[in-house]
Design an enzyme around this catalytic site. Structure first.
Site, PDB file in Angstrom:
ATOM      1  N   LYS A  53     -21.100  11.276  13.375  1.00  0.00           N
ATOM      2  CA  LYS A  53     -21.874  12.464  13.755  1.00  0.00           C
ATOM      3  C   LYS A  53     -22.797  12.178  14.938  1.00  0.00           C
ATOM      4  O   LYS A  53     -22.968  13.024  15.827  1.00  0.00           O
ATOM      5  CB  LYS A  53     -22.665  12.949  12.545  1.00  0.00           C
ATOM      6  CG  LYS A  53     -21.702  13.459  11.488  1.00  0.00           C
ATOM      7  CD  LYS A  53     -22.348  13.622  10.152  1.00  0.00           C
ATOM      8  CE  LYS A  53     -23.103  14.908  10.109  1.00  0.00           C
ATOM      9  NZ  LYS A  53     -23.549  15.199   8.742  1.00  0.00           N
ATOM     10  N   ASP A  62       0.859  -1.190   0.000  1.00  0.00           N
ATOM     11  CA  ASP A  62       0.000   0.000   0.000  1.00  0.00           C
ATOM     12  C   ASP A  62       0.889   1.231   0.000  1.00  0.00           C
ATOM     13  O   ASP A  62       2.051   1.169   0.416  1.00  0.00           O
ATOM     14  CB  ASP A  62      -0.928   0.008   1.234  1.00  0.00           C
ATOM     15  CG  ASP A  62      -2.172   0.865   1.019  1.00  0.00           C
ATOM     16  OD1 ASP A  62      -2.037   2.099   0.894  1.00  0.00           O
ATOM     17  OD2 ASP A  62      -3.285   0.307   0.961  1.00  0.00           O
ATOM     18  N   ARG A  70     -30.053   3.112  -5.119  1.00  0.00           N
ATOM     19  CA  ARG A  70     -29.151   2.022  -5.523  1.00  0.00           C
ATOM     20  C   ARG A  70     -29.326   0.878  -4.538  1.00  0.00           C
ATOM     21  O   ARG A  70     -29.423   1.091  -3.333  1.00  0.00           O
ATOM     22  CB  ARG A  70     -27.697   2.491  -5.532  1.00  0.00           C
ATOM     23  CG  ARG A  70     -26.740   1.373  -5.891  1.00  0.00           C
ATOM     24  CD  ARG A  70     -25.329   1.852  -6.081  1.00  0.00           C
ATOM     25  NE  ARG A  70     -25.187   2.627  -7.293  1.00  0.00           N
ATOM     26  CZ  ARG A  70     -24.244   3.567  -7.477  1.00  0.00           C
ATOM     27  NH1 ARG A  70     -23.395   3.837  -6.510  1.00  0.00           N
ATOM     28  NH2 ARG A  70     -24.160   4.221  -8.613  1.00  0.00           N
ATOM     29  N   ASN A 110     -21.182  -0.520  -1.276  1.00  0.00           N
ATOM     30  CA  ASN A 110     -21.110   0.118   0.051  1.00  0.00           C
ATOM     31  C   ASN A 110     -20.755  -0.838   1.188  1.00  0.00           C
ATOM     32  O   ASN A 110     -21.618  -1.235   1.977  1.00  0.00           O
ATOM     33  CB  ASN A 110     -22.443   0.787   0.394  1.00  0.00           C
ATOM     34  CG  ASN A 110     -22.664   2.027  -0.421  1.00  0.00           C
ATOM     35  OD1 ASN A 110     -21.754   2.836  -0.608  1.00  0.00           O
ATOM     36  ND2 ASN A 110     -23.868   2.185  -0.928  1.00  0.00           N
ATOM     37  N   TYR A 152     -14.915   7.828 -11.415  1.00  0.00           N
ATOM     38  CA  TYR A 152     -14.529   6.664 -10.613  1.00  0.00           C
ATOM     39  C   TYR A 152     -15.195   5.406 -11.190  1.00  0.00           C
ATOM     40  O   TYR A 152     -14.554   4.365 -11.368  1.00  0.00           O
ATOM     41  CB  TYR A 152     -14.966   6.894  -9.166  1.00  0.00           C
ATOM     42  CG  TYR A 152     -14.929   5.691  -8.254  1.00  0.00           C
ATOM     43  CD1 TYR A 152     -13.733   5.217  -7.732  1.00  0.00           C
ATOM     44  CD2 TYR A 152     -16.113   5.035  -7.900  1.00  0.00           C
ATOM     45  CE1 TYR A 152     -13.713   4.117  -6.879  1.00  0.00           C
ATOM     46  CE2 TYR A 152     -16.106   3.942  -7.056  1.00  0.00           C
ATOM     47  CZ  TYR A 152     -14.906   3.485  -6.548  1.00  0.00           C
ATOM     48  OH  TYR A 152     -14.889   2.391  -5.709  1.00  0.00           O
ATOM     49  N   GLU A 183     -14.599   9.464   4.073  1.00  0.00           N
ATOM     50  CA  GLU A 183     -15.489   8.493   4.702  1.00  0.00           C
ATOM     51  C   GLU A 183     -16.823   8.413   3.957  1.00  0.00           C
ATOM     52  O   GLU A 183     -17.236   9.320   3.290  1.00  0.00           O
ATOM     53  CB  GLU A 183     -15.733   8.854   6.173  1.00  0.00           C
ATOM     54  CG  GLU A 183     -16.504  10.134   6.419  1.00  0.00           C
ATOM     55  CD  GLU A 183     -15.650  11.387   6.343  1.00  0.00           C
ATOM     56  OE1 GLU A 183     -14.547  11.304   5.782  1.00  0.00           O
ATOM     57  OE2 GLU A 183     -16.079  12.444   6.800  1.00  0.00           O
ATOM     58  N   ALA A 228     -20.306  -0.925  -7.472  1.00  0.00           N
ATOM     59  CA  ALA A 228     -21.677  -0.636  -7.912  1.00  0.00           C
ATOM     60  C   ALA A 228     -21.734   0.671  -8.694  1.00  0.00           C
ATOM     61  O   ALA A 228     -22.701   0.917  -9.413  1.00  0.00           O
ATOM     62  CB  ALA A 228     -22.590  -0.544  -6.694  1.00  0.00           C
ATOM     63  N   CYS A 229     -20.685   1.486  -8.553  1.00  0.00           N
ATOM     64  CA  CYS A 229     -20.651   2.777  -9.275  1.00  0.00           C
ATOM     65  C   CYS A 229     -20.534   2.616 -10.786  1.00  0.00           C
ATOM     66  O   CYS A 229     -20.587   3.601 -11.511  1.00  0.00           O
ATOM     67  CB  CYS A 229     -19.500   3.644  -8.779  1.00  0.00           C
ATOM     68  SG  CYS A 229     -19.823   4.336  -7.167  1.00  0.00           S
ATOM     69  N   ALA A 260     -21.149   6.993   3.944  1.00  0.00           N
ATOM     70  CA  ALA A 260     -22.331   7.300   4.755  1.00  0.00           C
ATOM     71  C   ALA A 260     -22.398   6.591   6.114  1.00  0.00           C
ATOM     72  O   ALA A 260     -22.574   7.264   7.128  1.00  0.00           O
ATOM     73  CB  ALA A 260     -23.589   7.028   3.943  1.00  0.00           C
TER      74      ALA A 260
HETATM   75  P1  NAD Z   1      -9.563   2.113   0.862  1.00  0.00           P
HETATM   76  O1  NAD Z   1      -9.386   3.460   0.277  1.00  0.00           O
HETATM   77  O2  NAD Z   1      -9.592   1.957   2.338  1.00  0.00           O
HETATM   78  O3  NAD Z   1      -8.443   1.136   0.283  1.00  0.00           O
HETATM   79  C1  NAD Z   1      -7.782   1.357  -0.925  1.00  0.00           C
HETATM   80  C2  NAD Z   1      -6.298   1.349  -0.629  1.00  0.00           C
HETATM   81  O4  NAD Z   1      -5.578   1.555  -1.844  1.00  0.00           O
HETATM   82  C3  NAD Z   1      -5.891   2.490   0.336  1.00  0.00           C
HETATM   83  O5  NAD Z   1      -5.277   1.976   1.505  1.00  0.00           O
HETATM   84  C4  NAD Z   1      -4.928   3.312  -0.487  1.00  0.00           C
HETATM   85  O6  NAD Z   1      -3.863   3.876   0.253  1.00  0.00           O
HETATM   86  C5  NAD Z   1      -4.429   2.289  -1.499  1.00  0.00           C
HETATM   87  N1  NAD Z   1      -3.849   2.969  -2.652  1.00  0.00           N
HETATM   88  C6  NAD Z   1      -4.351   4.019  -3.331  1.00  0.00           C
HETATM   89  N2  NAD Z   1      -3.499   4.421  -4.274  1.00  0.00           N
HETATM   90  C7  NAD Z   1      -2.417   3.597  -4.171  1.00  0.00           C
HETATM   91  C8  NAD Z   1      -1.185   3.535  -4.872  1.00  0.00           C
HETATM   92  N3  NAD Z   1      -0.901   4.383  -5.862  1.00  0.00           N
HETATM   93  N4  NAD Z   1      -0.288   2.581  -4.529  1.00  0.00           N
HETATM   94  C9  NAD Z   1      -0.566   1.734  -3.493  1.00  0.00           C
HETATM   95  N5  NAD Z   1      -1.722   1.733  -2.808  1.00  0.00           N
HETATM   96  C10 NAD Z   1      -2.629   2.682  -3.139  1.00  0.00           C
HETATM   97  O7  NAD Z   1     -10.885   1.505   0.213  1.00  0.00           O
HETATM   98  P2  NAD Z   1     -11.658   0.159   0.522  1.00  0.00           P
HETATM   99  O8  NAD Z   1     -13.007   0.556   1.006  1.00  0.00           O
HETATM  100  O9  NAD Z   1     -10.851  -0.779   1.315  1.00  0.00           O
HETATM  101  O10 NAD Z   1     -11.852  -0.392  -0.951  1.00  0.00           O
HETATM  102  C11 NAD Z   1     -11.014  -1.394  -1.515  1.00  0.00           C
HETATM  103  C12 NAD Z   1     -11.393  -1.576  -2.977  1.00  0.00           C
HETATM  104  O11 NAD Z   1     -12.769  -1.911  -3.092  1.00  0.00           O
HETATM  105  C13 NAD Z   1     -11.185  -0.334  -3.826  1.00  0.00           C
HETATM  106  O12 NAD Z   1     -10.691  -0.719  -5.094  1.00  0.00           O
HETATM  107  C14 NAD Z   1     -12.564   0.232  -3.968  1.00  0.00           C
HETATM  108  O13 NAD Z   1     -12.697   0.995  -5.154  1.00  0.00           O
HETATM  109  C15 NAD Z   1     -13.412  -1.023  -3.979  1.00  0.00           C
HETATM  110  N6  NAD Z   1     -14.786  -0.747  -3.527  1.00  0.00           N
HETATM  111  C16 NAD Z   1     -15.016  -0.455  -2.222  1.00  0.00           C
HETATM  112  C17 NAD Z   1     -16.308  -0.181  -1.811  1.00  0.00           C
HETATM  113  C18 NAD Z   1     -16.633   0.130  -0.378  1.00  0.00           C
HETATM  114  O14 NAD Z   1     -17.804   0.364  -0.085  1.00  0.00           O
HETATM  115  N7  NAD Z   1     -15.679   0.159   0.534  1.00  0.00           N
HETATM  116  C19 NAD Z   1     -17.362  -0.210  -2.738  1.00  0.00           C
HETATM  117  C20 NAD Z   1     -17.077  -0.491  -4.060  1.00  0.00           C
HETATM  118  C21 NAD Z   1     -15.781  -0.783  -4.444  1.00  0.00           C
END
Ligand code: NAD
Length: 334
Positions: A202, A34, A286, A180, A151, A193, A121-122, A195
């Site tokens: 909050k 990361d 959604r 989500n 995104y 963050e 889902a986006c 919802a």
């Molecule tokens: P998060 O932001 O906590 O985790 C993503 C991680 O990627 C972060 O720790 C960030 O530091 C790391 N990252 C970003 N750019 C980077 C880079 N250049 N090099 C190395 N690491 C990098 O998000 P999450 O909620 O844990 O989501 C994980 C995955 O699931 C993501 O791909 C997100 O798009 C997808 N997702 C999450 C949700 C949700 O509700 N949490 C919903 C749909 C999709």
């Protein structure tokens, strides 16, 4: 039998942190990577590498051998306050697409064929999500494409990229569209963050008899899935011989105000909801559509939204009591 070698990209994030813990419990050898350390707990990974995955050289050094499984969760993302303002679009698209391009290329070179990709889902078209009571998010409704954010467009592009590597290079690709996901150890303040965490924060910050702000009219609908359920869905997908994309979400759709009321109930405080107009709240409605994954992988969530919220509220209330709050916003993205 030798230990399964697993690479988790995005291991310092919310879902990645939980996934590493689960993989360790299951006995795998795990390398996490990361751009930042995990905010809330020290990583359980056998090796944790700090590195920017948009850099090809970093990806080459992190992915320097054959892994049995790769989980690609790294993405430049956040809640509605990050995704929908337009201010971060270039970064979101460039960074996340670069990460996916780099990782796939290097995974192929090292013969690491089994790779999980977290889509969202986006990706679903805005035109199917205008009625808050009847959003359409079945997997086959993704096209003609019209995601409501860049995104979402990047996620859709990357889904296609993974599928193309599967088709042309024999990669064993697995794709889930998360809806989500929430739970303890997720971002709860600072602007990224989402919802459930924002509302928990909050409510935890508000005095008994006080009020909280919820973005928009509060009638926009969403569903929210607890982290443990999400990881169980991912496990089943990885254990199967299927590719997806599959929705991994909850079908318990609520309005944002209902979500806030649920959290207020858990807190046992008396709190009013104030809906405030904001320019960006995302689509009107959604909900996950779990018919396909229920049929093919026998997966559906086993617990209610409220059960997950109880655990999340407790954790965020502890954080709030230890730290000074920074923002006062409620956002949704998924
Ligand atoms: P998060 O932001 O906590 O985790 C993503 C991680 O990627 C972060 O720790 C960030 O530091 C790391 N990252 C970003 N750019 C980077 C880079 N250049 N090099 C190395 N690491 C990098 O998000 P999450 O909620 O844990 O989501 C994980 C995955 O699931 C993501 O791909 C997100 O798009 C997808 N997702 C999450 C949700 C949700 O509700 N949490 C919903 C749909 C999709």
């Amino acid at each position: 039998m030798s230990m399964k070698k697993v690479l988790v990209c995005g291991a310092g994030g919310f879902i990645g942190g939980h996934l590493v813990r689960k993989l360790k419990q299951e006995g795998a050898w795990v390398r996490g990577v990361d751009i930042k350390e995990h905010e809330f707990s020290s990583s359980q990974a056998d090796e944790f590498i700090l590195g920017d995955l948009t850099e090809q050289s970093v990806v080459r050094s992190v992915l320097d051998m054959r892994f049995d499984e790769i989980y690609q969760l790294a993405a430049d993302m956040g809640g509605a306050g990050y995704i929908f303002t337009g201010e971060n679009d270039a970064n979101v698209m460039h960074n996340s697409a670069s990460i996916n391009l780099n990782i796939l290329q290097q995974a192929l070179k090292t013969g690491s064929k089994k790779i999980f990709y977290s889509s969202s889902a986006c990706i679903y078209p805005s035109y199917n999500q205008t009625d808050p009571d009847n959003p359409k998010c079945s997997e086959d409704s993704a096209y003609p494409a019209d995601p409501d954010s860049d995104y979402g467009w990047e996620k859709l592009f990357s889904e296609r990229l993974y599928l193309a590597f599967g088709r042309n290079h024999g990669m064993n690709v697995k794709i889930a569209r998360f809806h989500n996901i929430f739970g303890p150890e997720g971002t709860w303040t600072g602007g990224k963050e989402k919802a459930p965490a924002a509302i928990c924060r909050k409510v935890a910050e508000a005095p008994d008899g006080g009020s909280i702000e919820v973005w928009g009219d509060g009638k926009q609908t969403r569903s929210f899935l607890y982290i443990d359920e999400c990881l169980e869905g991912v496990s089943r997908l990885m254990a199967s011989d299927l590719t997806g994309p599959f929705n991994i979400g909850s079908e318990e759709m609520v309005t944002l105000n209902q979500l806030a009321e649920m959290v207020i109930g858990i807190s046992e405080k008396s709190i009013d909801i104030k809906n405030i107009p904001v320019p960006h709240t995302g689509v009107r409605g959604r909900n996950s559509d779990n018919r396909l994954i229920a049929e093919k992988l026998k997966w559906s969530p086993s617990k209610t939204l409220e059960e997950g919220l109880v655990k999340t509220y407790q954790w965020i209330a502890e954080q709030v009591s230890e730290q000074v709050p920074q923002t006062n916003k409620v956002a949704v993205v998924g």
